[in-house]
Design a protein around this motif. Structure first.
Motif, PDB file in Angstrom:
ATOM      1  N   CYS A   1       0.664  -1.298  -0.094  1.00  0.00           N
ATOM      2  CA  CYS A   1      -0.061   0.020   0.089  1.00  0.00           C
ATOM      3  C   CYS A   1       0.821   1.486  -0.115  1.00  0.00           C
ATOM      4  O   CYS A   1       0.543   2.186  -0.734  1.00  0.00           O
ATOM      5  CB  CYS A   1      -0.876   0.026   1.226  1.00  0.00           C
TER       6      CYS A   1
ATOM      7  N   CYS B   1       2.213   3.479  -3.191  1.00  0.00           N
ATOM      8  CA  CYS B   1       1.548   4.581  -3.791  1.00  0.00           C
ATOM      9  C   CYS B   1       1.056   5.786  -2.551  1.00  0.00           C
ATOM     10  O   CYS B   1       1.190   6.994  -2.966  1.00  0.00           O
ATOM     11  CB  CYS B   1       0.054   4.366  -4.310  1.00  0.00           C
ATOM     12  N   HIS B   2       0.834   5.186  -1.264  1.00  0.00           N
ATOM     13  CA  HIS B   2       0.402   6.245  -0.444  1.00  0.00           C
ATOM     14  C   HIS B   2       1.774   6.876   0.411  1.00  0.00           C
ATOM     15  O   HIS B   2       1.241   7.714   1.233  1.00  0.00           O
ATOM     16  CB  HIS B   2      -0.567   5.684   0.581  1.00  0.00           C
TER      17      HIS B   2
ATOM     18  N   TYR C   1      -3.439  11.562  -6.777  1.00  0.00           N
ATOM     19  CA  TYR C   1      -3.027  11.757  -5.559  1.00  0.00           C
ATOM     20  C   TYR C   1      -3.591  10.620  -4.618  1.00  0.00           C
ATOM     21  O   TYR C   1      -4.659  10.446  -4.310  1.00  0.00           O
ATOM     22  CB  TYR C   1      -3.500  13.152  -5.071  1.00  0.00           C
TER      23      TYR C   1
ATOM     24  N   PRO D   1      -4.167   9.593  -1.274  1.00  0.00           N
ATOM     25  CA  PRO D   1      -4.374  10.325   0.275  1.00  0.00           C
ATOM     26  C   PRO D   1      -3.748   9.595   1.303  1.00  0.00           C
ATOM     27  O   PRO D   1      -3.583   8.897   1.453  1.00  0.00           O
ATOM     28  CB  PRO D   1      -5.978  10.588   0.190  1.00  0.00           C
TER      29      PRO D   1
ATOM     30  N   TRP E   1     -12.686   6.590   9.027  1.00  0.00           N
ATOM     31  CA  TRP E   1     -12.627   5.182   8.491  1.00  0.00           C
ATOM     32  C   TRP E   1     -12.599   4.105   9.656  1.00  0.00           C
ATOM     33  O   TRP E   1     -11.638   4.206  10.420  1.00  0.00           O
ATOM     34  CB  TRP E   1     -11.289   5.215   7.773  1.00  0.00           C
TER      35      TRP E   1
ATOM     36  N   LEU F   1     -13.659   0.322   5.935  1.00  0.00           N
ATOM     37  CA  LEU F   1     -12.702   0.188   5.170  1.00  0.00           C
ATOM     38  C   LEU F   1     -12.609  -1.208   4.560  1.00  0.00           C
ATOM     39  O   LEU F   1     -12.457  -1.369   3.093  1.00  0.00           O
ATOM     40  CB  LEU F   1     -11.241   0.162   5.955  1.00  0.00           C
TER      41      LEU F   1
ATOM     42  N   TYR G   1     -14.964  -1.034   1.506  1.00  0.00           N
ATOM     43  CA  TYR G   1     -14.383  -0.236   0.490  1.00  0.00           C
ATOM     44  C   TYR G   1     -13.417  -0.990  -0.211  1.00  0.00           C
ATOM     45  O   TYR G   1     -13.262  -0.968  -1.501  1.00  0.00           O
ATOM     46  CB  TYR G   1     -13.885   1.100   1.178  1.00  0.00           C
TER      47      TYR G   1
ATOM     48  N   ALA H   1     -13.633   4.178  -5.056  1.00  0.00           N
ATOM     49  CA  ALA H   1     -12.550   4.096  -5.457  1.00  0.00           C
ATOM     50  C   ALA H   1     -12.173   4.475  -6.988  1.00  0.00           C
ATOM     51  O   ALA H   1     -12.849   3.826  -7.801  1.00  0.00           O
ATOM     52  CB  ALA H   1     -11.653   2.665  -5.235  1.00  0.00           C
ATOM     53  N   ALA H   2     -11.277   5.628  -7.432  1.00  0.00           N
ATOM     54  CA  ALA H   2     -11.249   5.915  -8.457  1.00  0.00           C
ATOM     55  C   ALA H   2      -9.746   5.521  -9.191  1.00  0.00           C
ATOM     56  O   ALA H   2      -8.822   5.453  -8.187  1.00  0.00           O
ATOM     57  CB  ALA H   2     -11.564   7.421  -8.589  1.00  0.00           C
TER      58      ALA H   2
ATOM     59  N   MET I   1      -6.749   3.157  -7.770  1.00  0.00           N
ATOM     60  CA  MET I   1      -7.201   2.652  -6.617  1.00  0.00           C
ATOM     61  C   MET I   1      -8.526   1.660  -6.900  1.00  0.00           C
ATOM     62  O   MET I   1      -8.808   0.923  -6.291  1.00  0.00           O
ATOM     63  CB  MET I   1      -7.793   3.568  -5.342  1.00  0.00           C
TER      64      MET I   1
ATOM     65  N   PHE J   1      -5.159  -0.461   9.110  1.00  0.00           N
ATOM     66  CA  PHE J   1      -5.233   1.044   8.587  1.00  0.00           C
ATOM     67  C   PHE J   1      -6.281   1.736   9.374  1.00  0.00           C
ATOM     68  O   PHE J   1      -6.182   3.019   9.641  1.00  0.00           O
ATOM     69  CB  PHE J   1      -5.734   1.169   7.012  1.00  0.00           C
TER      70      PHE J   1
ATOM     71  N   THR K   1     -12.981  12.167  -0.084  1.00  0.00           N
ATOM     72  CA  THR K   1     -11.599  12.622   0.189  1.00  0.00           C
ATOM     73  C   THR K   1     -10.981  13.409  -0.832  1.00  0.00           C
ATOM     74  O   THR K   1     -10.442  14.436  -0.865  1.00  0.00           O
ATOM     75  CB  THR K   1     -10.866  11.550   0.641  1.00  0.00           C
TER      76      THR K   1
ATOM     77  N   ASP L   1      -7.439  14.739  -8.301  1.00  0.00           N
ATOM     78  CA  ASP L   1      -8.306  13.478  -8.110  1.00  0.00           C
ATOM     79  C   ASP L   1      -9.655  14.018  -8.724  1.00  0.00           C
ATOM     80  O   ASP L   1     -10.054  13.368  -9.400  1.00  0.00           O
ATOM     81  CB  ASP L   1      -8.378  12.756  -6.817  1.00  0.00           C
TER      82      ASP L   1
HETATM   83  C1  HEC Z   1      -1.372   1.683  -7.526  1.00  0.00           C
HETATM   84  C2  HEC Z   1      -1.400   2.854  -6.502  1.00  0.00           C
HETATM   85  C3  HEC Z   1      -2.153   2.474  -4.956  1.00  0.00           C
HETATM   86  C4  HEC Z   1      -2.090   1.269  -4.420  1.00  0.00           C
HETATM   87  C5  HEC Z   1      -0.959   0.053  -4.704  1.00  0.00           C
HETATM   88  C6  HEC Z   1      -2.863   1.596  -3.440  1.00  0.00           C
HETATM   89  N1  HEC Z   1      -3.559   2.717  -3.524  1.00  0.00           N
HETATM   90 FE1  HEC Z   1      -5.096   3.366  -2.229  1.00  0.00          FE
HETATM   91  N2  HEC Z   1      -5.479   5.068  -3.580  1.00  0.00           N
HETATM   92  C7  HEC Z   1      -4.565   5.323  -4.633  1.00  0.00           C
HETATM   93  C8  HEC Z   1      -5.257   6.371  -5.045  1.00  0.00           C
HETATM   94  C9  HEC Z   1      -4.650   7.199  -6.436  1.00  0.00           C
HETATM   95  C10 HEC Z   1      -6.233   6.969  -4.140  1.00  0.00           C
HETATM   96  C11 HEC Z   1      -7.109   8.077  -4.537  1.00  0.00           C
HETATM   97  C12 HEC Z   1      -8.093   7.989  -5.542  1.00  0.00           C
HETATM   98  C13 HEC Z   1      -9.568   7.696  -4.986  1.00  0.00           C
HETATM   99  O1  HEC Z   1      -9.937   8.499  -4.095  1.00  0.00           O
HETATM  100  O2  HEC Z   1      -9.948   6.623  -5.249  1.00  0.00           O
HETATM  101  C14 HEC Z   1      -6.294   5.985  -3.288  1.00  0.00           C
HETATM  102  C15 HEC Z   1      -7.317   5.882  -2.169  1.00  0.00           C
HETATM  103  C16 HEC Z   1      -7.432   5.199  -1.124  1.00  0.00           C
HETATM  104  C17 HEC Z   1      -8.240   5.154  -0.076  1.00  0.00           C
HETATM  105  C18 HEC Z   1      -9.404   6.101  -0.008  1.00  0.00           C
HETATM  106  C19 HEC Z   1      -8.965   7.392   1.034  1.00  0.00           C
HETATM  107  C20 HEC Z   1     -10.123   8.136   1.463  1.00  0.00           C
HETATM  108  O3  HEC Z   1      -9.850   8.748   2.550  1.00  0.00           O
HETATM  109  O4  HEC Z   1     -10.952   8.344   0.611  1.00  0.00           O
HETATM  110  C21 HEC Z   1      -8.027   4.146   0.699  1.00  0.00           C
HETATM  111  C22 HEC Z   1      -8.697   3.949   1.992  1.00  0.00           C
HETATM  112  C23 HEC Z   1      -6.923   3.470   0.403  1.00  0.00           C
HETATM  113  N3  HEC Z   1      -6.501   4.037  -0.963  1.00  0.00           N
HETATM  114  C24 HEC Z   1      -6.173   2.497   0.781  1.00  0.00           C
HETATM  115  C25 HEC Z   1      -5.462   1.531   0.386  1.00  0.00           C
HETATM  116  C26 HEC Z   1      -4.728   0.296   0.893  1.00  0.00           C
HETATM  117  C27 HEC Z   1      -5.265  -0.269   2.002  1.00  0.00           C
HETATM  118  C28 HEC Z   1      -3.838  -0.117  -0.020  1.00  0.00           C
HETATM  119  C29 HEC Z   1      -3.290  -1.383   0.026  1.00  0.00           C
HETATM  120  C30 HEC Z   1      -3.793  -2.441   0.100  1.00  0.00           C
HETATM  121  C31 HEC Z   1      -3.917   0.866  -1.292  1.00  0.00           C
HETATM  122  N4  HEC Z   1      -4.613   1.825  -0.797  1.00  0.00           N
HETATM  123  C32 HEC Z   1      -2.925   0.676  -2.057  1.00  0.00           C
HETATM  124  C33 HEC Z   1      -3.706   4.423  -4.957  1.00  0.00           C
HETATM  125  C34 HEC Z   1      -3.166   3.213  -4.471  1.00  0.00           C
END
Ligand code: HEC
Ligand code: HEC
Ligand code: HEC
Length: 428
Positions: free
Chosen positions: A205, A208-209, A233, A235, A247, A252, A255, A267-268, A271, A293, A354, A363
């Motif tokens: 995770c 990217c984050h 982005y 977040p 959350w 979670l 989601y 999720a966009a 994600m 998380f 978010t 985003d």
């Molecule tokens: C390839 C890149 C990538 C990976 C790997 C990734 N994320 Fe994300 N994530 C993003 C992006 C870009 C966004 C923002 C776009 C959106 O809001 O959907 C996001 C949004 C989120 C959000 C929403 C946050 C909010 O407050 O709205 C959560 C929760 C999240 N990710 C959890 C995770 C978890 C847990 C993992 C590992 C299992 C993970 N992400 C792996 C790119 C990634």
């Protein structure tokens, strides 16, 4: 004179020694090729386990360029150092990893060294996969070796400047690769520990984050602080989370499994790909990641907005952005205005997403321009793309209007740049 010669000799010796040392660190032997193992030599249970772990790690996400040729590589990844191409990881003997033994695969996954001894770039998240257990690596190997072999040579990666020289990655590994499984924290539940091991390991995770330093390594002191990736982005997922509704582990879990949430935006972008893969992972594993998380985000402020403020803000936003307010009424209200049929089916209000709360407009702009594929398959909620219907000025004005109407945060200053960036669409 004698002293000078001795000094020069000493320097020469020291240089030779450090070169030798550098060579010893950077050099890894080739592991002998083996005959591709017969698919029937792997237990079915192990293969299924490997498949679920592969979904958690989204191997296919990076290693598939064309949907009809899964895992055959060739997909390009834009990095600040240039474009890196993902390898063919099907068991094809010539172009894939068919001749890789278990040991060779293990070394690649946990130390970032290919079968022939070549250092792999950390765009391949081995700095995370290194935390995978022996059993996890064994299961992944069984799954990969039982996939159809596809002959396909990935384009060669050619980076600019010194980073083109792969042995330098040995230095990177010394600085940034913490090898091996993580120590469990006895003060925490077993779910929390499993969740952390998976999130830090196979699910990567932080890839990217977590923001990266100038060497392209994740900055551990700012774990999950939010970072740009592929023009989106990702977040914060820690106490800095700007989410409007808290959350919790249950929210979670839902989601991550479905890409949808009644209390947060769908999720966009990248994600969406992650949640589509997690939908096929093992439920207990996703649950454990959610528990982990939720604990990291438990100290986030999560302010609830009250109704009166919302009405006031709507009027102020309308006055500040009259044209965008009209556009919204014409193009967006049919789905997003309170009382619209979609809202009655339980989609969250825009004020709870978010994307509108974070400090940059990327985003929100991308979602307006590209729309949103339903994370829950074709029958789920989706949003059309507006890139061809609205011009750059209109997209920007809408983003500014949404920010003013649905948040109490200051206006964005980067809207123009975010729109131009999304139009270019190259992820840089
Ligand atoms: C390839 C890149 C990538 C990976 C790997 C990734 N994320 Fe994300 N994530 C993003 C992006 C870009 C966004 C923002 C776009 C959106 O809001 O959907 C996001 C949004 C989120 C959000 C929403 C946050 C909010 O407050 O709205 C959560 C929760 C999240 N990710 C959890 C995770 C978890 C847990 C993992 C590992 C299992 C993970 N992400 C792996 C790119 C990634
Ligand atoms: C974020 C993108 C990404 C993800 C996710 C990813 N990989 Fe990779 N992988 C790469 C890239 C890029 C390379 C090539 C690196 C290089 O050329 O130095 C690579 C290389 C490899 C190699 C070495 C192949 C060779 O011929 O040198 C193996 C093995 C591998 N990946 C397995 C996996 C497995 C198994 C998973 C899932 C658990 C996975 N990868 C997930 C990007 C990714
Ligand atoms: C056909 C219905 C539809 C239309 C029309 C539509 N959207 Fe959406 N939009 C959606 C769906 C579905 C989602 C994801 C809902 C969810 O989060 O579960 C979404 C999500 C969003 C998000 C991300 C969620 C958030 O809270 O940040 C933004 C921003 C957004 N829409 C803006 C717009 C704007 C601006 C317009 C008009 C130009 C528009 N939408 C038109 C259906 C629509």
């Amino acid at each position: 004179m004698v002293r000078g010669t001795r000094l020069a000799g000493g320097i020469a010796l020291a240089t030779a020694a450090s070169l030798l040392l550098a060579f010893a660190i950077a050099w890894h032997p080739e592991i002998e090729p083996t005959m591709p193992p017969s698919p029937s030599s792997f237990a079915r249970k192990l293969v299924i386990e490997g498949e679920q772990l592969a979904k958690l790690g989204n191997c296919a996400g990076c290693h598939t360029a064309e949907p009809g040729r899964p895992l055959a590589g060739g997909r390009s990844l834009a990095t600040p150092f240039g474009t890196i191409f993902a390898a063919n990881i099907t068991p094809d003997a010539e172009t894939g990893i068919g001749t890789w033994s278990r040991a060779a695969f293990d070394r690649a996954m946990r130390r970032g060294i290919a079968r022939n001894g070549k250092h792999l770039y950390p765009a391949f998240p081995y700095d995370h996969f290194t935390h995978a257990s022996d059993g996890d690596v064994e299961a992944l190997y069984a799954w990969l070796m039982t996939r159809p072999a596809i002959a396909s040579r990935a384009p060669e990666t050619r980076l600019d400047g010194v980073v083109a020289f792969r042995p330098l990655i040995a230095g990177w590994n010394l600085l940034f690769l913490g090898e091996g499984p993580l120590e469990p924290d006895p003060a925490r539940s077993s779910d929390w520990n499993r969740g952390r091991a998976l999130a830090e390991g196979l699910a990567h995770c932080g890839g990217c984050h977590t923001p990266r330093n100038r060497f392209g390594a994740e900055d551990r002191s700012r774990a999950y602080d939010g970072a740009m990736v592929e023009g989106w982005y990702a977040p914060p997922l820690n106490a800095r989370s700007p989410a409007v509704r808290r959350w919790t582990a249950d929210r979670l879990h839902l989601y991550l499994r479905t890409g949808l949430s009644p209390t947060h935006a769908a999720a966009a972008g990248p994600m969406g790909d992650v949640t589509r893969a997690l939908a096929q992972a093992r439920d207990e594993d996703v649950r454990a990641i959610a528990v982990y998380f939720a604990s990291l985000m438990s100290q986030a402020p999560a302010a609830r907005q009250d109704q009166h403020d919302a009405m006031d803000r709507q009027l102020v936003a309308q006055q500040a952005h009259p044209e965008a307010a009209v556009l919204f009424a014409g193009a967006c209200a049919v789905c997003h205005e309170p009382g619209a049929p979609m809202m009655q089916q339980g989609r969250p209000p825009l004020a709870w997403g978010t994307p509108l709360q974070v400090d940059n407009a990327h985003d929100t702009v991308r979602i307006i321009m590209e729309g949103l594929a339903s994370p829950a398959g074709p029958a789920g909620p989706a949003m059309p793309a507006f890139a061809d219907i609205l011009d750059d000025g209109q997209v920007g004005a809408l983003a500014a209007y949404l920010r003013a109407r649905f948040t109490d945060k200051p206006p964005w200053s980067d809207i123009g740049a975010a729109v131009a960036h999304a139009r270019r669409g190259d992820g840089k």
